[in-house]
Design an enzyme around this catalytic site. Structure first.
Site, PDB file in Angstrom:
ATOM      1  N   CYS A 173      14.737 -14.689  58.147  1.00  0.00           N
ATOM      2  CA  CYS A 173      15.911 -15.713  58.314  1.00  0.00           C
ATOM      3  C   CYS A 173      16.712 -15.464  59.750  1.00  0.00           C
ATOM      4  O   CYS A 173      16.820 -14.372  59.899  1.00  0.00           O
ATOM      5  CB  CYS A 173      16.776 -15.671  57.204  1.00  0.00           C
ATOM      6  SG  CYS A 173      18.327 -16.798  57.330  1.00  0.00           S
TER       7      CYS A 173
ATOM      8  N   CYS B 184      21.553 -12.010  52.100  1.00  0.00           N
ATOM      9  CA  CYS B 184      20.325 -11.104  51.951  1.00  0.00           C
ATOM     10  C   CYS B 184      20.357 -10.146  53.122  1.00  0.00           C
ATOM     11  O   CYS B 184      20.120 -10.337  54.231  1.00  0.00           O
ATOM     12  CB  CYS B 184      19.075 -12.170  52.328  1.00  0.00           C
ATOM     13  SG  CYS B 184      18.974 -13.482  51.111  1.00  0.00           S
TER      14      CYS B 184
ATOM     15  N   GLN C 129      19.552 -17.170  35.083  1.00  0.00           N
ATOM     16  CA  GLN C 129      19.039 -16.484  36.058  1.00  0.00           C
ATOM     17  C   GLN C 129      18.479 -17.322  37.365  1.00  0.00           C
ATOM     18  O   GLN C 129      18.135 -18.388  37.267  1.00  0.00           O
ATOM     19  CB  GLN C 129      17.959 -15.734  35.482  1.00  0.00           C
ATOM     20  CG  GLN C 129      18.159 -14.828  34.367  1.00  0.00           C
ATOM     21  CD  GLN C 129      18.885 -13.502  34.817  1.00  0.00           C
ATOM     22  OE1 GLN C 129      19.339 -13.200  36.024  1.00  0.00           O
ATOM     23  NE2 GLN C 129      19.028 -12.553  33.998  1.00  0.00           N
TER      24      GLN C 129
ATOM     25  N   PHE D 206      24.583 -10.582  23.315  1.00  0.00           N
ATOM     26  CA  PHE D 206      24.953 -11.312  24.641  1.00  0.00           C
ATOM     27  C   PHE D 206      24.064 -12.335  25.115  1.00  0.00           C
ATOM     28  O   PHE D 206      23.128 -12.467  25.792  1.00  0.00           O
ATOM     29  CB  PHE D 206      24.829 -10.434  25.704  1.00  0.00           C
ATOM     30  CG  PHE D 206      25.727  -9.147  25.818  1.00  0.00           C
ATOM     31  CD1 PHE D 206      27.189  -9.365  25.839  1.00  0.00           C
ATOM     32  CD2 PHE D 206      25.230  -7.926  24.824  1.00  0.00           C
ATOM     33  CE1 PHE D 206      28.095  -8.105  25.864  1.00  0.00           C
ATOM     34  CE2 PHE D 206      26.159  -6.823  24.627  1.00  0.00           C
ATOM     35  CZ  PHE D 206      27.488  -6.987  24.985  1.00  0.00           C
TER      36      PHE D 206
ATOM     37  N   GLU E 144      27.153 -13.814  20.832  1.00  0.00           N
ATOM     38  CA  GLU E 144      27.681 -14.343  22.357  1.00  0.00           C
ATOM     39  C   GLU E 144      29.104 -14.282  22.357  1.00  0.00           C
ATOM     40  O   GLU E 144      29.807 -14.685  21.156  1.00  0.00           O
ATOM     41  CB  GLU E 144      26.975 -15.689  22.952  1.00  0.00           C
ATOM     42  CG  GLU E 144      27.701 -16.106  24.126  1.00  0.00           C
ATOM     43  CD  GLU E 144      27.703 -14.948  25.298  1.00  0.00           C
ATOM     44  OE1 GLU E 144      28.540 -14.776  25.892  1.00  0.00           O
ATOM     45  OE2 GLU E 144      26.308 -14.563  25.524  1.00  0.00           O
TER      46      GLU E 144
ATOM     47  N   ASP F  24      33.616 -10.754  19.281  1.00  0.00           N
ATOM     48  CA  ASP F  24      34.003  -9.950  20.335  1.00  0.00           C
ATOM     49  C   ASP F  24      33.235  -8.648  20.270  1.00  0.00           C
ATOM     50  O   ASP F  24      33.433  -7.972  19.438  1.00  0.00           O
ATOM     51  CB  ASP F  24      35.438  -9.724  20.346  1.00  0.00           C
ATOM     52  CG  ASP F  24      36.001  -8.926  21.186  1.00  0.00           C
ATOM     53  OD1 ASP F  24      35.427  -8.150  22.257  1.00  0.00           O
ATOM     54  OD2 ASP F  24      37.189  -8.536  21.272  1.00  0.00           O
TER      55      ASP F  24
ATOM     56  N   ASP G 258      21.325  -7.815  26.517  1.00  0.00           N
ATOM     57  CA  ASP G 258      21.368  -8.415  28.007  1.00  0.00           C
ATOM     58  C   ASP G 258      22.696  -8.427  28.396  1.00  0.00           C
ATOM     59  O   ASP G 258      23.233  -9.672  28.679  1.00  0.00           O
ATOM     60  CB  ASP G 258      20.544  -9.589  28.019  1.00  0.00           C
ATOM     61  CG  ASP G 258      20.515 -10.210  29.461  1.00  0.00           C
ATOM     62  OD1 ASP G 258      20.765  -9.273  30.423  1.00  0.00           O
ATOM     63  OD2 ASP G 258      20.032 -11.327  29.880  1.00  0.00           O
TER      64      ASP G 258
ATOM     65  N   CYS H 283      21.756  -5.489  34.484  1.00  0.00           N
ATOM     66  CA  CYS H 283      21.958  -5.774  35.819  1.00  0.00           C
ATOM     67  C   CYS H 283      23.046  -4.651  36.683  1.00  0.00           C
ATOM     68  O   CYS H 283      23.404  -4.941  37.612  1.00  0.00           O
ATOM     69  CB  CYS H 283      22.857  -7.057  36.051  1.00  0.00           C
ATOM     70  SG  CYS H 283      24.366  -7.236  35.008  1.00  0.00           S
TER      71      CYS H 283
END
Length: 449
Positions: free
Chosen positions: A90, A99, A282, A311, A332, A359, A380, A406
């Site tokens: 880029c 990035c 995602q 989740f 969730e 919760d 997740d 993550c």
């Protein structure tokens, strides 16, 4: 009793060093990479973290921020490059904040992320898996199916700025091309600035979000009502680019054509999940599909089992799981997501899915849906991890657990708790959800006993 003075604020002796001013340029020799991909150098007792540099290089860096003994900087010039360095794909690399690792070959990016995961497991949990699994990766460009475009009216220049946020700044970098976007969004991005500047009230524009799945979509955030002529220009633009138009004013996002669904497909299971702008999806469609396949393979769900998905979001894992087991309980914390996931299950003809809002920082054993126990569990969680949940995992009866993360640091913390409860870390590996960045996604399999 006499009060003792706190040692925290007592001087350590000698003169305090003058703070390094923002904007100062400094020549540095880079010694190694930090986990976030920045080069590390040491000068006069200070640690410099330098974006855009590689170990062994000599660079001229500009200070972005300084506090105590830590200086954050950006490479302005590479005085002596190493052979490892490559030309970024880029033209905006180094100025755009998106990035940050384009100068590092993709295989080296994967190795960095693998080291980060291993170091966090070692540091926080004194753990390593029985088996390291090869990174789950795909194309390093043309993968991103979501993007947020910054928009700001420059009062002095009387001009609308359109682009991405600059690195370590609120400035907007004008972007005419973004190689990491999927192709349909690249063509929209190239034409977007001209469209927005043609509107009658550019001062009323907030930001723009782009999506691509079963169809492309353009969401425009506006702070004042748009005139009919502006709305028509937006409609014509979206029709030209085969995209849906969404407008976000005082309320929530609203589709210009509500009858059109916005979604994405999970082809191996012939599933389509619908969502609305603002829902978590995602960004990397190919890796998302591969991630679901790997999670189900590791979890090894049995036909007669009851499986728990915590989740669950839109049902990204729960719907494919439901095709393989007797029952899936999906939980969730956000009610609107529970409703969206329930709609997705009904739309795809799955009747063995049961969705609940809870919760997940509170005890789970008392929940009615937990009473029968589970054969396997999938988690997740967001970046904060799932510590309160994993502290309670033992009461749910599962012998297998797949954790999708993550944030390697919170995964390591939670892994230590799972091991304390008798689980063993069987497998682990990274998921290259965000090529060209240092962001690390990971998956881990735990088995009891």
């Amino acid at each position: 009793m006499a009060k003792h003075k706190s040692l925290r604020f007592q001087p350590s002796g000698g003169e305090r060093k003058a703070q390094v001013p923002v904007g100062k340029k400094q020549k540095l020799t880079i010694e190694r990479l930090a986990n976030d991909g920045r080069g590390i150098a040491f000068v006069e007792g200070r640690s410099w973290f330098v974006a855009g540099s590689l170990p062994g290089e000599e660079v001229e860096a500009r200070v972005l921020n300084a506090r105590a003994q830590v200086v954050e900087a950006r490479t302005e010039r590479v005085l002596r490059a190493v052979e490892l360095r490559r030309e970024p794909a880029c033209a905006h690399a180094g100025t755009c904040g998106g990035c940050t690792l384009q100068h590092l070959p993709h295989d080296e990016q994967l190795a960095l992320k693998q080291r980060t995961l291993a170091e966090q497991l070692k540091r926080f949990a004194e753990l390593q898996p029985d088996e390291w699994v090869a990174p789950l990766s795909g194309p390093e460009l043309g993968y991103r199916r979501r993007a947020r475009i910054a928009v700001r009216w420059d009062v002095k220049a009387k001009r609308l700025e359109v682009g991405f946020r600059a690195a370590a700044s609120q400035d907007i970098v004008a972007i005419d091309d973004c190689p990491v976007l999927v192709q349909p969004l690249q063509s929209i991005l190239r034409a977007l600035p001209q469209l927005l500047r043609s509107l009658d009230k550019p001062q009323a524009l907030g930001h723009v979000e782009l999506f691509h799945g079963t169809q492309s979509a353009v969401l425009l955030r506006h702070t004042a009502p748009l005139g009919e002529s502006d709305v028509q220009r937006l409609r014509d633009f979206c029709a030209e680019h085969d995209a849906q138009l969404w407008l976000h004013g005082a309320g929530g996002p609203e589709a210009d054509q509500p009858e059109l669904g916005l979604g994405y497909r999970l082809e191996p299971w012939n599933l389509e999940l619908q969502y609305r702008p603002g829902d978590f999806v995602q960004v990397n469609g190919l890796i998302n599909q591969s991630m679901v396949e790997q999670a189900l393979d590791w979890l090894a769900p049995q036909a007669g089992e009851r499986v728990l998905d915590l989740f669950c979001g839109l049902g990204n894992f729960a719907l494919p799981l439901a095709q393989q087991v007797r029952e899936v309980v999906a939980v969730e914390g956000v009610q609107t997501m529970v409703e969206r996931a329930r709609d997705n299950a009904q739309r795809n003809g799955l009747g063995n899915l049961h969705f609940f809002r809870a919760d997940l920082s509170n005890p789970l054993a008392g929940e009615p849906w937990a009473a029968q126990g589970f054969g396997a569990i999938l988690l997740d969680p967001p970046r904060d991890g799932a510590f309160e949940v994993v502290k309670q995992i033992g009461v749910l009866g599962a012998r297998r657990l797949v954790y999708v993360s993550c944030n390697p640091a919170t995964l390591a913390r939670d892994a230590a708790e799972l091991v304390r409860q008798g689980f063993r870390l069987k497998r682990a590996g990274i998921l290259d959800m965000f090529p060209q960045t240092a962001h690390v996604e990971a998956m881990a399999l735990f088995e009891l006993g």
